[in-house]
Write an enzyme that holds these catalytic residues in place. Structure first.
Site, PDB file in Angstrom:
ATOM      1  CE  LYS A   1     -10.646  -0.416  -1.878  1.00 56.55           C
ATOM      2  NZ  LYS A   1     -10.599   0.343  -3.138  1.00 56.55           N
TER       3      LYS A   1
ATOM      4  N   GLY B   1     -14.464  -3.856  -9.429  1.00 56.21           N
ATOM      5  CA  GLY B   1     -14.799  -2.907  -8.372  1.00 56.21           C
ATOM      6  C   GLY B   1     -14.479  -1.468  -8.758  1.00 56.21           C
TER       7      GLY B   1
ATOM      8  CB  SER C   1      -0.914   0.016   1.231  1.00 52.33           C
ATOM      9  OG  SER C   1      -1.579   1.265   1.303  1.00 52.33           O
TER      10      SER C   1
ATOM     11  N   GLY D   1     -14.111  -2.472 -18.639  1.00 50.76           N
ATOM     12  CA  GLY D   1     -13.938  -3.233 -17.399  1.00 50.76           C
ATOM     13  C   GLY D   1     -15.149  -3.132 -16.496  1.00 50.76           C
TER      14      GLY D   1
ATOM     15  CB  THR E   1      -6.624  -1.604   0.801  1.00 50.72           C
ATOM     16  OG1 THR E   1      -6.386  -1.872  -0.579  1.00 50.72           O
ATOM     17  CG2 THR E   1      -5.557  -2.288   1.645  1.00 50.72           C
TER      18      THR E   1
ATOM     19  CB  ILE F   1      -8.027   3.285 -12.919  1.00 51.59           C
ATOM     20  CG1 ILE F   1      -8.140   1.804 -13.183  1.00 51.59           C
ATOM     21  CG2 ILE F   1      -9.317   4.009 -13.259  1.00 51.59           C
ATOM     22  CD1 ILE F   1      -8.911   1.137 -12.064  1.00 51.59           C
TER      23      ILE F   1
ATOM     24  CG  ASP G   1     -11.896   3.783  -4.506  1.00 48.77           C
ATOM     25  OD1 ASP G   1     -10.847   4.285  -4.071  1.00 48.77           O
ATOM     26  OD2 ASP G   1     -12.262   2.623  -4.227  1.00 48.77           O
TER      27      ASP G   1
HETATM   28  P1  ATR Z   1     -10.854  -4.235  -9.728  1.00 48.20           P
HETATM   29  O1  ATR Z   1     -11.730  -4.456  -8.534  1.00 48.20           O
HETATM   30  O2  ATR Z   1      -9.538  -3.598  -9.418  1.00 48.20           O
HETATM   31  O3  ATR Z   1     -11.568  -3.515 -10.822  1.00 48.20           O
HETATM   32  P2  ATR Z   1     -11.242  -6.914 -10.786  1.00 48.20           P
HETATM   33  O4  ATR Z   1     -12.553  -7.036 -10.127  1.00 48.20           O
HETATM   34  O5  ATR Z   1     -10.311  -8.074 -10.713  1.00 48.20           O
HETATM   35  O6  ATR Z   1     -10.416  -5.683 -10.232  1.00 48.20           O
HETATM   36  O7  ATR Z   1     -11.482  -6.500 -12.314  1.00 48.20           O
HETATM   37  C1  ATR Z   1     -10.467  -6.508 -13.245  1.00 48.20           C
HETATM   38  C2  ATR Z   1     -11.015  -6.068 -14.598  1.00 48.20           C
HETATM   39  O8  ATR Z   1      -9.991  -6.255 -15.578  1.00 48.20           O
HETATM   40  C3  ATR Z   1     -12.217  -6.880 -15.065  1.00 48.20           C
HETATM   41  O9  ATR Z   1     -13.051  -6.062 -15.831  1.00 48.20           O
HETATM   42  C4  ATR Z   1     -11.533  -7.958 -15.924  1.00 48.20           C
HETATM   43  O10 ATR Z   1     -12.379  -8.527 -16.896  1.00 48.20           O
HETATM   44  P3  ATR Z   1     -13.202  -9.886 -16.551  1.00 48.20           P
HETATM   45  O11 ATR Z   1     -14.396  -9.455 -15.755  1.00 48.20           O
HETATM   46  O12 ATR Z   1     -13.553 -10.449 -17.871  1.00 48.20           O
HETATM   47  O13 ATR Z   1     -12.253 -10.768 -15.753  1.00 48.20           O
HETATM   48  C5  ATR Z   1     -10.478  -7.119 -16.604  1.00 48.20           C
HETATM   49  N1  ATR Z   1      -9.413  -7.942 -17.156  1.00 48.20           N
HETATM   50  C6  ATR Z   1      -8.417  -8.543 -16.461  1.00 48.20           C
HETATM   51  N2  ATR Z   1      -7.616  -9.232 -17.316  1.00 48.20           N
HETATM   52  C7  ATR Z   1      -8.136  -9.074 -18.560  1.00 48.20           C
HETATM   53  C8  ATR Z   1      -7.776  -9.525 -19.865  1.00 48.20           C
HETATM   54  N3  ATR Z   1      -6.689 -10.299 -20.074  1.00 48.20           N
HETATM   55  N4  ATR Z   1      -8.540  -9.147 -20.926  1.00 48.20           N
HETATM   56  C9  ATR Z   1      -9.632  -8.358 -20.733  1.00 48.20           C
HETATM   57  N5  ATR Z   1     -10.018  -7.894 -19.522  1.00 48.20           N
HETATM   58  C10 ATR Z   1      -9.290  -8.236 -18.452  1.00 48.20           C
END
Ligand code: ATR
Length: 288
Positions: A78, A144, A27, A141, A74, A231, A115
């Site tokens: 969360k 969260g 962190s 995406g 964190t 982000i 956030d």
């Molecule tokens: P956070 O809470 O930080 O947003 P998360 O819930 O793990 O983290 O979400 C990660 C995002 O990155 C998701 O939208 C994920 O898509 P999926 O829902 O299909 O998993 C996206 N992501 C991660 N790796 C990916 C990849 N190789 N191609 C496309 N999207 C990806």
């Protein structure tokens, strides 16, 4: 000759805060909040608090009982912190997660989510005349972070959110949970079609982060006036931002979201609304 020593002492009335997570060593919050404590000469401290899952709920209550002003929460807590809070802000309920907890003088545990605030303030810092109501936003995406971004954009009167995610069901689920008819889900393979007339493009996926695959999206259909933000902040300039910048779009990196989301907590716990400066950015990025 002896080296001058900087002495930091706490008084008997020091304000206490920290960040709870498991693990928490990654962190940047202690460094960030510590910088502001020194900058503003606050009699207080902000510490990393590694807490095992089985101890989480009891630890939050213990910190309150020990007189802490509040804590950041964190990964992976969360959502878990919801059950411990006595009061939740409207935005924490809508985002479905809490990152900032304040202990009120009467012992209430208050949960907030800053956030989305951090996301909006970061864009405002670099694009002061930004008008979120000026056109559609494309959000890549559906995790969260996406949820916080979408809720904050809706609150800024964004007329339409085009949400696209590799796993389509997650995007539909998120749209359903937020429940605002300004959200439209676009299929991931045709994400580029959603760029036409968009005013803002936001990457909330982990693509482009150090150690992750690059985000591949054809920006050909994006207006040059559109703002592009990510982000991801490691690296600061992701391939998305480099590509957008090369074709003339204004770009904003993701570090400021992290810095600005910390402001409300610092303000509540330590009594100063701190400023995000370029010196702070450098300090947070520099090796410990
Ligand atoms: P956070 O809470 O930080 O947003 P998360 O819930 O793990 O983290 O979400 C990660 C995002 O990155 C998701 O939208 C994920 O898509 P999926 O829902 O299909 O998993 C996206 N992501 C991660 N790796 C990916 C990849 N190789 N191609 C496309 N999207 C990806």
């Amino acid at each position: 000759m002896s080296t001058p020593v900087t002495i930091h002492t706490l008084s008997g009335t020091s304000r206490l805060a920290g960040v709870m997570g498991w693990p928490v060593s990654h962190s940047k919050s202690p460094r960030l909040q510590g910088y502001w404590l020194a900058q503003y000469g606050v009699d207080g401290t902000y510490m990393p608090l590694p807490v095992l899952p089985e101890n989480f709920a009891a630890s939050v209550k213990s910190l309150r009982d020990l007189g802490f002003a509040g804590v950041n929460v964190t990964i992976p807590y969360k959502q878990a912190v919801f059950a411990v809070c006595d009061e939740l802000t409207d935005r924490a309920k809508r985002i479905g997660a809490v990152n900032t907890v304040t202990f009120s003088p009467d012992g209430k545990i208050q949960g907030d989510n800053t956030d989305g605030f951090g996301f909006i303030e970061n864009l405002r810092q670099y694009v002061p005349d930004i008008d979120f109501s000026s056109g559609p936003a494309v959000v890549l995406g559906a995790g969260g972070a996406s949820r916080a971004v979408i809720v904050s954009l809706l609150d800024e009167n964004c007329p339409q959110i085009r949400l696209t995610n590799r796993t389509a069901s997650r995007a539909h689920e998120l749209a359903r949970e937020i429940g605002d008819d300004r959200i439209t889900v676009v299929d991931w393979p045709i994400a580029k079609t959603s760029l036409c007339d968009a005013a803002l493009l936001v990457n909330t996926t982990s693509l482009g982060m150090v150690g992750q695959p690059a985000l591949e999206i054809d920006l050909g259909g994006l207006a040059q006036s559109a703002i592009v933000t990510d982000i991801v902040y490691a690296p600061l300039k992701t391939n998305l931002l480099l590509g957008a910048e090369a074709r003339g779009n204004k770009v904003v990196d993701g570090l400021g979201m992290l810095l600005h989301q910390a402001r409300p907590g610092f303000h509540r716990w330590f009594g100063v609304d701190p400023v995000v400066t370029s010196e702070l950015r450098e300090f947070v990025l520099s090796p410990v």
